[in-house]
Scaffold this motif. Sequence first.
Motif, short mmCIF file in Angstrom:
data_model
loop_
_atom_site.label_atom_id
_atom_site.label_comp_id
_atom_site.label_asym_id
_atom_site.label_seq_id
_atom_site.Cartn_x
_atom_site.Cartn_y
_atom_site.Cartn_z
N LEU A 31 0.82 -1.21 0.00
CA LEU A 31 0.00 0.00 0.00
C LEU A 31 0.86 1.26 0.00
O LEU A 31 0.64 2.18 -0.79
CB LEU A 31 -0.92 0.00 1.21
N VAL A 32 1.84 1.31 0.90
CA VAL A 32 2.60 2.55 1.05
C VAL A 32 3.48 2.81 -0.17
O VAL A 32 3.73 3.97 -0.53
CB VAL A 32 3.45 2.51 2.34
N LEU A 33 3.95 1.76 -0.82
CA LEU A 33 4.74 1.95 -2.03
C LEU A 33 3.89 2.39 -3.22
O LEU A 33 4.40 2.99 -4.17
CB LEU A 33 5.49 0.66 -2.39
N GLY A 34 2.59 2.09 -3.16
CA GLY A 34 1.71 2.44 -4.26
C GLY A 34 1.00 3.77 -4.10
O GLY A 34 0.38 4.27 -5.04
N VAL A 35 1.09 4.37 -2.90
CA VAL A 35 0.39 5.62 -2.64
C VAL A 35 1.18 6.79 -3.20
O VAL A 35 2.41 6.86 -3.04
CB VAL A 35 0.16 5.80 -1.12
N ARG A 36 0.48 7.70 -3.83
CA ARG A 36 1.09 8.93 -4.32
C ARG A 36 0.63 10.10 -3.46
O ARG A 36 -0.49 10.12 -2.96
CB ARG A 36 0.70 9.19 -5.78
N GLN A 37 1.50 11.09 -3.33
CA GLN A 37 1.22 12.23 -2.45
C GLN A 37 -0.10 12.92 -2.81
O GLN A 37 -0.84 13.36 -1.93
CB GLN A 37 2.37 13.23 -2.52
N ALA A 38 -0.39 13.00 -4.10
CA ALA A 38 -1.58 13.75 -4.53
C ALA A 38 -2.87 12.97 -4.32
O ALA A 38 -3.95 13.55 -4.42
CB ALA A 38 -1.43 14.13 -6.00
N GLU A 39 -2.78 11.68 -4.05
CA GLU A 39 -3.98 10.85 -3.90
C GLU A 39 -4.44 10.89 -2.45
O GLU A 39 -4.14 10.01 -1.63
CB GLU A 39 -3.68 9.41 -4.33
N ALA A 40 -5.21 11.93 -2.11
CA ALA A 40 -5.62 12.13 -0.72
C ALA A 40 -6.45 10.96 -0.20
O ALA A 40 -6.29 10.53 0.95
CB ALA A 40 -6.40 13.43 -0.60
N ALA A 41 -7.34 10.42 -1.05
CA ALA A 41 -8.19 9.31 -0.61
C ALA A 41 -7.35 8.07 -0.30
O ALA A 41 -7.61 7.36 0.67
CB ALA A 41 -9.22 8.98 -1.69
N ALA A 42 -6.34 7.82 -1.12
CA ALA A 42 -5.47 6.66 -0.90
C ALA A 42 -4.64 6.85 0.37
O ALA A 42 -4.40 5.89 1.11
CB ALA A 42 -4.57 6.45 -2.11
N VAL A 43 -4.18 8.07 0.61
CA VAL A 43 -3.42 8.33 1.84
C VAL A 43 -4.30 8.13 3.06
O VAL A 43 -3.87 7.57 4.08
CB VAL A 43 -2.83 9.76 1.81
N ARG A 44 -5.56 8.56 2.98
CA ARG A 44 -6.48 8.36 4.11
C ARG A 44 -6.74 6.86 4.32
O ARG A 44 -6.84 6.40 5.47
CB ARG A 44 -7.79 9.10 3.86
N ALA A 45 -6.86 6.11 3.22
CA ALA A 45 -7.06 4.67 3.34
C ALA A 45 -5.84 4.02 4.00
O ALA A 45 -5.98 3.11 4.82
CB ALA A 45 -7.32 4.05 1.97
N LEU A 46 -4.65 4.48 3.65
CA LEU A 46 -3.44 3.96 4.26
C LEU A 46 -3.41 4.26 5.75
O LEU A 46 -3.08 3.38 6.57
CB LEU A 46 -2.21 4.58 3.58
N HIS A 47 -3.77 5.49 6.11
CA HIS A 47 -3.81 5.84 7.53
C HIS A 47 -4.82 4.97 8.27
O HIS A 47 -4.55 4.49 9.38
CB HIS A 47 -4.17 7.32 7.71
N GLY A 48 -5.98 4.74 7.66
CA GLY A 48 -6.98 3.87 8.29
C GLY A 48 -6.47 2.45 8.44
O GLY A 48 -6.76 1.78 9.44
N ALA A 49 -5.70 1.97 7.46
CA ALA A 49 -5.14 0.62 7.54
C ALA A 49 -4.13 0.52 8.68
O ALA A 49 -4.10 -0.48 9.42
CB ALA A 49 -4.46 0.27 6.22
N LEU A 50 -3.32 1.55 8.85
CA LEU A 50 -2.36 1.56 9.95
C LEU A 50 -3.07 1.57 11.30
O LEU A 50 -2.67 0.87 12.24
CB LEU A 50 -1.45 2.79 9.83
#
Length: 309
Positions: free
Chosen positions: A176-195
């Motif tokens: 997940l973290v390797l696939g997340v891009r800075q501009a993808e706010a929804a993906a970053v929020r999903a990553l934070h939720g996963a953590l």
Amino acid sequence: MIESLVVLARLVQYAGTAMLFGAPLFYLYGLPADGPGAARTSAGTKGLVVVAGLLTAIGCGLALLAQTAMMTGALADALDPQALVMVATGTQFGVSVITRATASLAALAVAATLRPSTNLWRASAGLGAVALASFAWSGHGADGEGAAGLFKLSADILHLLAAGVWLGALAALLLLVLGVRQAEAAAVRALHGALEGFSGVGSVVVATLVLTGLINSWFLVGPDHLLAAATTAWGAVLLAKLCVFALMLSLAALNRFVLTPRLQRALASLDPASALAALRRSLLVESAAGLSVLILVSWLGTLAPPASL
């Protein structure tokens, strides 16, 4: 040469089964089922299940070849069909390996027929649990008899499953973290939720690993060999494993108490770049440490524990 093949086969199987169980389980409790940034429905998550199934199947094949070579005394004899069948069907080790191979092939079949979904994760995690637990019948965990033997076997199974939860989640988080891009706010929020989702589970996993590890060590070392254990090759490898495990604990604590809150603050400021970079570095080091633990455990399985000396 044969011993190196045994260690390699164990390593590939451990890595494959841990991901086959822990990664889809993580997708069930750690990621949103739908909505923006729901990485659960991505092709990458399904690909991790496929890789895990392939690794397990390949490792099982290597394990049968290595065990046959050990029993016959020659690597060339490992390809003898009669010897292979004898090891696969006539030994407890062989039945354990066949169980893992069957579970891994079933997981590959499920992944080929189901789209990324809750049904796929449940089926994969269930098959992964069977594959991972089967190791208890191919190592020192199945040596005992009676009530004590059952207690020892149960502790070994719990230890294996707890390790799979951690390592599988680690593989999924790294993906997940390797696939997340800075501009993808929804993906970053999903990553934070996963953590956040893994943080509570991680505490239970660590407690289970420590408790079952102590139980297994008691049986494998024995009360009469506690002082002498450190002077054996088995004890030295175990000590190295514990040191790497302590490093993993430190990194997990860093992720939970420092980097995850930092990512949350970065989301609020809409500038998660540095927080994501720090998290990537930490997860990469933790993953390398996890791989090191698997290498040491694979080596440990080829050595005689102090209680058997």
